[in-house]
Motif scaffolding. Structure first.
Motif, PDB file in Angstrom:
ATOM      1  N   THR A   1     -17.188  -8.934  -1.496  1.00  0.00           N
ATOM      2  CA  THR A   1     -16.645 -10.137  -0.859  1.00  0.00           C
ATOM      3  C   THR A   1     -17.490 -11.348  -1.247  1.00  0.00           C
ATOM      4  N   GLU A   2     -18.253 -11.186  -2.326  1.00  0.00           N
ATOM      5  CA  GLU A   2     -19.131 -12.272  -2.769  1.00  0.00           C
ATOM      6  C   GLU A   2     -18.725 -12.734  -4.158  1.00  0.00           C
ATOM      7  N   ALA A   3     -18.237 -13.949  -4.242  1.00  0.00           N
ATOM      8  CA  ALA A   3     -17.756 -14.475  -5.532  1.00  0.00           C
ATOM      9  C   ALA A   3     -18.942 -14.948  -6.372  1.00  0.00           C
ATOM     10  N   PRO A   4     -19.005 -14.555  -7.650  1.00  0.00           N
ATOM     11  CA  PRO A   4     -20.154 -14.952  -8.479  1.00  0.00           C
ATOM     12  C   PRO A   4     -20.124 -16.431  -8.869  1.00  0.00           C
ATOM     13  N   TYR A   5     -21.282 -17.072  -8.723  1.00  0.00           N
ATOM     14  CA  TYR A   5     -21.407 -18.502  -9.022  1.00  0.00           C
ATOM     15  C   TYR A   5     -20.988 -18.817 -10.455  1.00  0.00           C
ATOM     16  N   GLN A   6     -21.360 -17.951 -11.402  1.00  0.00           N
ATOM     17  CA  GLN A   6     -21.079 -18.234 -12.813  1.00  0.00           C
ATOM     18  C   GLN A   6     -19.583 -18.420 -13.072  1.00  0.00           C
ATOM     19  N   LEU A   7     -18.743 -17.789 -12.250  1.00  0.00           N
ATOM     20  CA  LEU A   7     -17.293 -17.949 -12.437  1.00  0.00           C
ATOM     21  C   LEU A   7     -16.757 -19.116 -11.605  1.00  0.00           C
ATOM     22  N   VAL A   8     -17.259 -19.254 -10.374  1.00  0.00           N
ATOM     23  CA  VAL A   8     -16.762 -20.341  -9.514  1.00  0.00           C
ATOM     24  C   VAL A   8     -17.064 -21.699 -10.152  1.00  0.00           C
ATOM     25  N   ARG A   9     -18.244 -21.818 -10.773  1.00  0.00           N
ATOM     26  CA  ARG A   9     -18.636 -23.127 -11.324  1.00  0.00           C
ATOM     27  C   ARG A   9     -17.726 -23.560 -12.470  1.00  0.00           C
ATOM     28  N   LYS A  10     -17.060 -22.585 -13.099  1.00  0.00           N
ATOM     29  CA  LYS A  10     -16.194 -22.914 -14.234  1.00  0.00           C
ATOM     30  C   LYS A  10     -14.887 -23.559 -13.796  1.00  0.00           C
ATOM     31  N   MET A  11     -14.473 -23.260 -12.570  1.00  0.00           N
ATOM     32  CA  MET A  11     -13.106 -23.620 -12.232  1.00  0.00           C
ATOM     33  C   MET A  11     -12.933 -23.746 -10.733  1.00  0.00           C
ATOM     34  N   ARG A  12     -12.450 -24.882 -10.309  1.00  0.00           N
ATOM     35  CA  ARG A  12     -12.330 -25.152  -8.898  1.00  0.00           C
ATOM     36  C   ARG A  12     -11.301 -24.241  -8.204  1.00  0.00           C
ATOM     37  N   GLY A  13     -10.270 -23.864  -8.939  1.00  0.00           N
ATOM     38  CA  GLY A  13      -9.205 -23.025  -8.370  1.00  0.00           C
ATOM     39  C   GLY A  13      -9.743 -21.686  -7.868  1.00  0.00           C
ATOM     40  N   SER A  14     -10.944 -21.307  -8.333  1.00  0.00           N
ATOM     41  CA  SER A  14     -11.489 -20.019  -7.910  1.00  0.00           C
ATOM     42  C   SER A  14     -11.841 -20.015  -6.418  1.00  0.00           C
ATOM     43  N   PHE A  15     -11.921 -21.216  -5.805  1.00  0.00           N
ATOM     44  CA  PHE A  15     -12.247 -21.256  -4.377  1.00  0.00           C
ATOM     45  C   PHE A  15     -11.118 -20.647  -3.526  1.00  0.00           C
ATOM     46  N   TYR A  16      -9.958 -20.450  -4.127  1.00  0.00           N
ATOM     47  CA  TYR A  16      -8.853 -19.798  -3.393  1.00  0.00           C
ATOM     48  C   TYR A  16      -9.210 -18.389  -2.939  1.00  0.00           C
ATOM     49  N   VAL A  17     -10.181 -17.764  -3.608  1.00  0.00           N
ATOM     50  CA  VAL A  17     -10.505 -16.399  -3.181  1.00  0.00           C
ATOM     51  C   VAL A  17     -11.104 -16.414  -1.771  1.00  0.00           C
ATOM     52  N   ALA A  18     -11.605 -17.592  -1.326  1.00  0.00           N
ATOM     53  CA  ALA A  18     -12.229 -17.652   0.002  1.00  0.00           C
ATOM     54  C   ALA A  18     -11.231 -17.284   1.104  1.00  0.00           C
ATOM     55  N   GLY A  19     -10.085 -17.952   1.107  1.00  0.00           N
ATOM     56  CA  GLY A  19      -9.090 -17.706   2.154  1.00  0.00           C
ATOM     57  C   GLY A  19      -8.575 -16.276   2.107  1.00  0.00           C
ATOM     58  N   ALA A  20      -8.347 -15.784   0.887  1.00  0.00           N
ATOM     59  CA  ALA A  20      -7.782 -14.436   0.736  1.00  0.00           C
ATOM     60  C   ALA A  20      -8.792 -13.372   1.183  1.00  0.00           C
ATOM     61  N   LEU A  21     -10.060 -13.524   0.774  1.00  0.00           N
ATOM     62  CA  LEU A  21     -11.081 -12.532   1.157  1.00  0.00           C
ATOM     63  C   LEU A  21     -11.283 -12.520   2.671  1.00  0.00           C
ATOM     64  N   LEU A  22     -11.327 -13.717   3.228  1.00  0.00           N
ATOM     65  CA  LEU A  22     -11.570 -13.837   4.670  1.00  0.00           C
ATOM     66  C   LEU A  22     -10.460 -13.139   5.463  1.00  0.00           C
TER      67      LEU A  22
END
Ligand code: EPU
Length: 429
Positions: free
Chosen positions: A82-103
């Motif tokens: 349930t922990e998104a890796p920084y190296q991928l999140v920093r590349k693309m803002r759309g990756s923040f969508y995993v927050a709502g889904a994981l939660l």
């Protein structure tokens, strides 16, 4: 490092098929994390942002494979992190969508804050405000958003009506889909990309109403099942090809599009004297004479899209007369104008407005793309200009446009792509 090399001044002629939507598909991929079982997503574009999102999902335990070109089978039955890796999140803002889904799915999400971006400040405070309203405990530590909830509870959430955040609407909708009780999102974004995600969730068994309106009602369900779903066409890619004709001249038919999602763009091009005809799933754009000047002001859907504003800037740069473009969504989205000025455009940026006095002809120059849409706009400028334009920063274009160069070449564009260090006879145009 690649660059795109264009010899401009050739009218565009022919037909082009529009790919699946980047900003429609990224939330769909995150949404599959809510589902126990396999979904099949059709019309997935072959672009770097999709690859980044799939890597991100894989790191969380989601399994996916392409079963045909653009057709992705994806299964999040067995999440392992349930922990998104920084190296991928920093590349693309759309990756923040995993927050709502994981939660929603696991009751826990740790996602690095995406930070700023070259087009302006891009906070996620509305997303976090929404998660908190749904009962999550959220803290920010060392640049990471850490959210926890035993089970989210439905709530009434008011988003800022002046901004109507696409990302916050989607993230809250994802979180609310499995919450206990009813969530009402007021001032929800009405973008087709939000509608696309809502329709996917509904196909998977979610209970949503008000889809496409500014009041979204989500009645939480216990679980979702997989489905087969066709993502929407990319209205920004479509708009980019429409403006390519507007700026360069010629006649091009766009296939596999949704003209109903491009009304503000069609109206704007028509006001500039560009001929636009359309049917259910095609648009034909024809331009003979130099376009006329037309003002544009960006706004949330169904208003004029900020992502096409740089393209409008290119057409205005070669139009007869003076156009004023107002940018109301992002505070630094005129970055491309400095590069355009180096190609001979007459542009003055004053605060959130660009005043563009059209010139008869741009001239080719070496220029650099600084974001996805600025990159596309510089390609358009290169197509319209006299002489050779060399564009670096092509990695931004690759994030959002599927085979952009390959799609333009059959339309008659003299365009190629090569490694900067190899710019020799084989790729020089
Ligand atoms: N905002 C906040 N707080 C938040 C969220 C947004 O203040 O928590 C502000 C933003 O700073 C901005 C406005 O609200 O001023 C609207 O931002 P929004 O949240 O709608 O944008 P986004 O979801 O981050 C998506 C697209 C963008 C597109 C915008 C606007 C994706 C992955 N990105 O961004 O697309 O420009 O909506 O339509 O869907 C692109 O594709 O090149 C691109 C930048």
């Amino acid at each position: 490092m690649d660059q795109i090399v264009i010899t401009g001044g050739r009218r565009l002629q022919g037909a082009v098929t529009i790919s699946g939507s980047k900003n429609g598909t990224l939330p769909l991929l995150a949404a599959t994390m809510l589902v126990e079982g396999e979904s099949v997503i059709e019309n997935v574009p072959d672009i770097d942002d999709v690859r980044t999102m799939l890597q991100m999902l894989e790191s969380l335990g989601v399994r996916s494979r392409f079963i045909a070109p653009g057709v992705l089978a994806i299964d999040a039955s067995h999440l392992r992190s349930t922990e998104a890796p920084y190296q991928l999140v920093r590349k693309m803002r759309g990756s923040f969508y995993v927050a709502g889904a994981l939660l929603a799915r696991t009751g826990h999400a740790e996602v690095p804050l995406p930070g700023g971006c070259v087009i302006g400040s891009r906070p996620v405070d509305f997303h976090i405000q929404g998660f908190k309203a749904l009962g999550a405990e959220v803290v920010e530590e060392a640049g990471i958003m850490k959210a926890r909830a035993r089970r989210l509870r439905g709530a009434r959430i008011y988003l800022d009506p002046r901004l109507r955040s696409v990302g916050a609407t989607i993230n809250i909708m994802l979180a609310a889909a499995l919450a206990e009780g009813t969530t009402i999102i007021e001032s929800a974004s009405r973008e087709p990309e939000v509608v696309c995600c809502a329709e996917y969730l509904r196909e998977c068994g979610a209970n949503l109403s008000g889809i496409g309106s500014s009041t979204l009602v989500i009645r939480g369900v216990e679980r979702l099942h997989g489905c087969r779903f066709h993502s929407i066409p990319d209205r920004m890619e479509a708009g980019t090809f429409m403006y390519a004709v507007g700026a360069t001249g010629g006649s091009v038919v766009l296939e596999a599009v949704r003209p109903d999602q491009l009304t503000s763009v069609i109206d704007t091009l028509q006001a500039a004297g560009v001929t636009v005809g359309y049917g259910d799933d095609w648009i034909k754009v024809t331009r003979g004479e130099r376009p006329g000047a037309v003002d544009a002001m960006t706004a949330p859907y169904p208003g004029y899209p900020t992502d096409l504003q740089p393209n409008h800037g290119v057409m205005a740069a070669v139009a007869r007369g003076t156009s004023i473009i107002e940018e109301t969504i992002f505070d630094a989205r005129f970055n491309y104008t400095d590069e355009l000025a180096r190609m001979g455009a007459n542009i003055k940026v004053v605060g959130r407005a660009a005043i563009i006095k059209g010139v008869p002809q741009l001239s080719g120059a070496p220029v650099e793309a600084t974001d996805i849409r600025a990159g596309a706009a510089l390609v358009l400028a290169g197509l319209a200009a006299e002489g050779v334009t060399e564009i670096t920063g092509t990695e931004f274009i690759d994030r959002g446009y599927e085979r952009f160069v390959d799609k333009l070449r059959p339309l008659g564009a003299q365009i190629s792509r090569c490694a900067v260090e190899n710019r020799g006879a084989e790729c020089w145009v």
